[in-house]
Design a protein around this motif. Structure first.
Motif, PDB file in Angstrom:
ATOM      1  N   GLU A  31       0.833  -1.206   0.000  1.00 55.65           N
ATOM      2  CA  GLU A  31       0.000   0.000   0.000  1.00 55.65           C
ATOM      3  C   GLU A  31       0.866   1.255   0.000  1.00 55.65           C
ATOM      4  N   MET A  32       1.921   1.252   0.795  1.00 56.82           N
ATOM      5  CA  MET A  32       2.818   2.400   0.860  1.00 56.82           C
ATOM      6  C   MET A  32       3.537   2.622  -0.465  1.00 56.82           C
ATOM      7  N   VAL A  33       4.029   1.541  -1.069  1.00 55.53           N
ATOM      8  CA  VAL A  33       4.756   1.650  -2.330  1.00 55.53           C
ATOM      9  C   VAL A  33       3.834   2.152  -3.438  1.00 55.53           C
ATOM     10  N   VAL A  34       2.618   1.614  -3.507  1.00 54.69           N
ATOM     11  CA  VAL A  34       1.675   2.033  -4.538  1.00 54.69           C
ATOM     12  C   VAL A  34       1.294   3.496  -4.352  1.00 54.69           C
ATOM     13  N   SER A  35       1.090   3.913  -3.117  1.00 53.63           N
ATOM     14  CA  SER A  35       0.730   5.299  -2.836  1.00 53.63           C
ATOM     15  C   SER A  35       1.835   6.255  -3.280  1.00 53.63           C
ATOM     16  N   ILE A  36       3.054   5.942  -2.939  1.00 56.82           N
ATOM     17  CA  ILE A  36       4.192   6.788  -3.309  1.00 56.82           C
ATOM     18  C   ILE A  36       4.371   6.792  -4.824  1.00 56.82           C
ATOM     19  N   THR A  37       4.236   5.627  -5.432  1.00 56.40           N
ATOM     20  CA  THR A  37       4.411   5.513  -6.882  1.00 56.40           C
ATOM     21  C   THR A  37       3.370   6.331  -7.629  1.00 56.40           C
ATOM     22  N   LYS A  38       2.117   6.278  -7.183  1.00 60.06           N
ATOM     23  CA  LYS A  38       1.057   7.050  -7.833  1.00 60.06           C
ATOM     24  C   LYS A  38       1.376   8.544  -7.801  1.00 60.06           C
ATOM     25  N   LYS A  39       1.800   9.025  -6.650  1.00 57.83           N
ATOM     26  CA  LYS A  39       2.112  10.446  -6.515  1.00 57.83           C
ATOM     27  C   LYS A  39       3.271  10.842  -7.426  1.00 57.83           C
ATOM     28  N   GLU A  40       4.315  10.031  -7.427  1.00 52.78           N
ATOM     29  CA  GLU A  40       5.492  10.357  -8.234  1.00 52.78           C
ATOM     30  C   GLU A  40       5.179  10.296  -9.721  1.00 52.78           C
ATOM     31  N   LEU A  41       4.430   9.287 -10.160  1.00 53.18           N
ATOM     32  CA  LEU A  41       4.106   9.172 -11.578  1.00 53.18           C
ATOM     33  C   LEU A  41       3.195  10.303 -12.040  1.00 53.18           C
ATOM     34  N   SER A  42       2.282  10.731 -11.186  1.00 46.77           N
ATOM     35  CA  SER A  42       1.420  11.846 -11.588  1.00 46.77           C
ATOM     36  C   SER A  42       2.233  13.129 -11.718  1.00 46.77           C
ATOM     37  N   MET A  43       3.192  13.337 -10.836  1.00 47.52           N
ATOM     38  CA  MET A  43       4.036  14.525 -10.947  1.00 47.52           C
ATOM     39  C   MET A  43       4.901  14.466 -12.208  1.00 47.52           C
ATOM     40  N   ILE A  44       5.405  13.280 -12.555  1.00 48.34           N
ATOM     41  CA  ILE A  44       6.184  13.126 -13.780  1.00 48.34           C
ATOM     42  C   ILE A  44       5.312  13.437 -14.994  1.00 48.34           C
ATOM     43  N   THR A  45       4.047  12.983 -14.959  1.00 52.09           N
ATOM     44  CA  THR A  45       3.123  13.246 -16.055  1.00 52.09           C
ATOM     45  C   THR A  45       2.878  14.738 -16.210  1.00 52.09           C
ATOM     46  N   TYR A  46       2.627  15.429 -15.104  1.00 53.62           N
ATOM     47  CA  TYR A  46       2.389  16.876 -15.161  1.00 53.62           C
ATOM     48  C   TYR A  46       3.629  17.621 -15.645  1.00 53.62           C
ATOM     49  N   LEU A  47       4.783  17.203 -15.173  1.00 52.96           N
ATOM     50  CA  LEU A  47       6.029  17.839 -15.609  1.00 52.96           C
ATOM     51  C   LEU A  47       6.248  17.621 -17.101  1.00 52.96           C
ATOM     52  N   GLY A  48       5.960  16.410 -17.575  1.00 51.57           N
ATOM     53  CA  GLY A  48       6.092  16.121 -19.000  1.00 51.57           C
ATOM     54  C   GLY A  48       5.148  16.973 -19.833  1.00 51.57           C
ATOM     55  N   ALA A  49       3.917  17.141 -19.357  1.00 54.06           N
ATOM     56  CA  ALA A  49       2.953  17.980 -20.076  1.00 54.06           C
ATOM     57  C   ALA A  49       3.417  19.431 -20.104  1.00 54.06           C
ATOM     58  N   LEU A  50       3.914  19.902 -18.989  1.00 51.74           N
ATOM     59  CA  LEU A  50       4.411  21.284 -18.922  1.00 51.74           C
ATOM     60  C   LEU A  50       5.592  21.496 -19.867  1.00 51.74           C
ATOM     61  N   LEU A  51       6.562  20.589 -19.795  1.00 50.43           N
ATOM     62  CA  LEU A  51       7.726  20.719 -20.678  1.00 50.43           C
ATOM     63  C   LEU A  51       7.331  20.584 -22.144  1.00 50.43           C
ATOM     64  N   GLY A  52       6.418  19.658 -22.439  1.00 48.43           N
ATOM     65  CA  GLY A  52       5.946  19.501 -23.812  1.00 48.43           C
ATOM     66  C   GLY A  52       5.263  20.761 -24.315  1.00 48.43           C
TER      67      GLY A  52
END
Length: 61
Positions: A31-52
């Motif tokens: 549960e902890m790993v999935v929670s952290i992973t979700k947060k990090e992947l969403s931030m990577i997605t937003y950063l990718g959209a911003l940079l794009g």
């Protein structure tokens, strides 16, 4: 950071953390790993959209 090394060794923080983590159930760790992973992947997605968007803006201009 070098100043904290002796303090960490005196407090045995590595042993305390290891003991605490080993007492968690597998489902809790998952549960902890999935929670952290979700947060990090969403931030990577937003950063990718911003940079794009920025790159696309300057490439079109």
């Amino acid at each position: 950071m070098n100043h904290f090394q002796p303090l960490f060794q005196k407090l045995h923080l590595d042993d305390i953390v290891e003991e605490q983590v080993s007492s968690f159930s597998v489902s809790r760790l998952e549960e902890m790993v999935v929670s952290i992973t979700k947060k990090e992947l969403s931030m990577i997605t937003y950063l990718g959209a911003l940079l794009g968007g920025i790159i696309g803006y300057f490439k079109v201009s």
